[in-house]
Design a protein around this motif. Structure first.
Motif, PDB file in Angstrom:
ATOM      1  N   GLY A  43       0.795  -1.218   0.000  1.00 40.55           N
ATOM      2  CA  GLY A  43       0.000   0.000   0.000  1.00 40.55           C
ATOM      3  C   GLY A  43       0.825   1.265   0.000  1.00 40.55           C
ATOM      4  N   GLU A  84      -5.887   2.655   2.809  1.00 40.76           N
ATOM      5  CA  GLU A  84      -6.237   1.296   2.393  1.00 40.76           C
ATOM      6  C   GLU A  84      -7.435   1.254   1.446  1.00 40.76           C
ATOM      7  OE1 GLU A  84      -6.294  -1.247   5.790  1.00 40.76           O
ATOM      8  OE2 GLU A  84      -6.985  -2.956   4.580  1.00 40.76           O
ATOM      9  N   VAL A 129      -6.701   1.300  -2.248  1.00 41.19           N
ATOM     10  CA  VAL A 129      -5.966   0.215  -2.914  1.00 41.19           C
ATOM     11  C   VAL A 129      -6.806  -0.477  -3.992  1.00 41.19           C
ATOM     12  CG1 VAL A 129      -4.878  -2.028  -2.559  1.00 41.19           C
ATOM     13  CG2 VAL A 129      -4.328  -0.109  -1.048  1.00 41.19           C
TER      14      VAL A 129
END
Length: 378
Positions: free
Chosen positions: A219, A253, A256
């Motif tokens: 990430g 996150e 992603v």
DNA sequence: ATAGAGCCGTGAGTAAGCGA
DNA sequence: TCGCTTACTCACGGCTCTAT
């Protein structure tokens, strides 16, 4: 036979006029003009001598150098300038500085000359104030070098504040606005909006991103270079704006999967494939991105917001998470705390909101109970 | 904190491309 | 050829890094 001293001499020329000459660093230098009387020539020599002793002496040959010639040489001696900067300087010289001052010899440029040139542009209203300030700064920089080269004694650019520009505060896109824009913008630019806002990369940095620089497993995005687009349409791959621009930035996150879809649909093939390729494999053109941006904003009815404002959003949101200035500088590739602070203005606004909120809570609390004076007696 | 210098973003105007 | 869209160029305006 002329009069002599250890360093200079006066001689009578066939014309009947007198010439003063003196020796500097082993070279015999003649005065730029001749004199009617021997006495005038001797006075000249004594002033030159005084200048040399005070460190104020200027090579008379330099008096022949025009600003135009000197500016051209000045640019030639700066091979380290970034391509975009070179373009900018060239056009400032060509359009605004040299037409007015280019033929003047360096020593003929006085504070008054500069003042009149500067005031003239401001009066005319074109170019704009920002460009006037830029031109003034460039002229000042060039003449500073001329001072260092001992071609002129002092820099005639002495107008207070003429080199500074005022930059108004930028609006900041809210999180819902960012997603609204991402929703309606041409799909190939969706990830650019999200990265701009939540990773805070500069445009040039995004344009230079390749698959290899994006690590969805951990990430993170590695920023190591940027693309600049020149006037002739060519692209220059170079280092980011400052050394601090080389960095590893973590991706929130939730972004992603967005990036995974983008890589799948839009990124060029291969590890070196561009994340945001144009139609012919080159980085996408700035104009294409700005147009897409403009259309998206028109669709959802937002006015006055510019692509670079996404970076403000990212910075401001990051600041709200409680990140320290140092942490923000690292994330956004800034090398000074001043740059970081530019992006934190909204956080002060937010602090005021917090204080206002607290005020409301206190107010509500106080209204529920009878007033009691603080006991200050004991 | 400020000044000086360097770099980047923006948009108007125009040319080129293209289908009707 | 017209009218529209897209691409390109140019010059301007703004941002930020470095030095003092």
């Amino acid at each position: 036979m002329g009069s002599r001293s250890s360093w200079g001499s006066v001689r009578k020329l066939p014309s009947g006029r007198y010439q003063a000459r003196y020796c500097v660093e082993g070279q015999l230098v003649a005065a730029p003009t001749t004199f009617r009387t021997k006495r005038d020539a001797e006075v000249y020599l004594s002033t030159v001598r005084a200048d040399i002793e005070r460190g104020h002496w200027v090579d008379p040959a330099a008096r022949q150098v025009s600003l135009g010639e000197y500016a051209t040489r000045w640019l030639d001696l700066r091979p380290g300038l970034r391509p975009r900067t070179l373009e900018l300087y060239e056009s400032e010289l060509r359009l605004h500085i040299l037409p007015a001052l280019g033929d003047l010899e360096l020593t003929k440029i006085t504070p008054t000359t500069v003042r009149e040139w500067h005031a003239g542009m401001l009066r005319a209203g074109t170019p704009g104030r920002s460009t006037v300030a830029k031109c003034y700064r460039l002229l000042r920089a060039i003449l500073n070098t001329a001072v260092a080269d001992e071609l002129i004694l002092r820099n005639p650019c002495v107008i207070n504040g003429a080199g500074t520009e005022s930059a108004p505060e930028r609006p900041i896109a809210s999180i819902p606005q960012v997603f609204d824009i991402a929703e309606v913008i041409e799909p190939r630019f969706r990830a650019m909006v999200l990265i701009g806002a939540f990773v805070g990369l500069r445009l040039g940095e995004m344009l230079a991103l390749t698959r290899g620089r994006v690590d969805l497993d951990s990430g993170a995005i590695r920023v190591v270079e940027q693309y600049q687009e020149l006037k002739d349409g060519t692209w220059v791959l170079g280092p980011p704006k400052s050394a601090a621009g080389v960095r590893r930035v973590a991706i929130p996150e939730l972004l992603v999967p967005e990036l995974a879809v983008h890589l799948d649909r839009f990124a060029a093939a291969g590890r070196d494939g561009l994340l945001f390729p144009g139609t012919h494999g080159q980085p996408v053109r700035r104009a294409a991105w700005y147009r897409a941006w403009g259309r998206a904003l028109a669709t959802i009815g937002i006015e006055g917001m510019k692509p670079h404002d996404l970076r403000h959003t990212g910075n401001t949101l990051a600041a709200m998470t409680g990140a320290s200035t140092k942490e923000l500088m690292a994330r956004f590739g800034q090398s000074t705390s001043r740059a970081a602070l530019i992006y934190q203005h909204a956080t002060r606004d937010r602090d005021q909101q917090i204080a206002d909120g607290l005020n409301g809570m206190i107010d509500a609390h106080l209204k529920q109970r009878p007033a009691r004076r603080p006991d200050v007696s004991g």
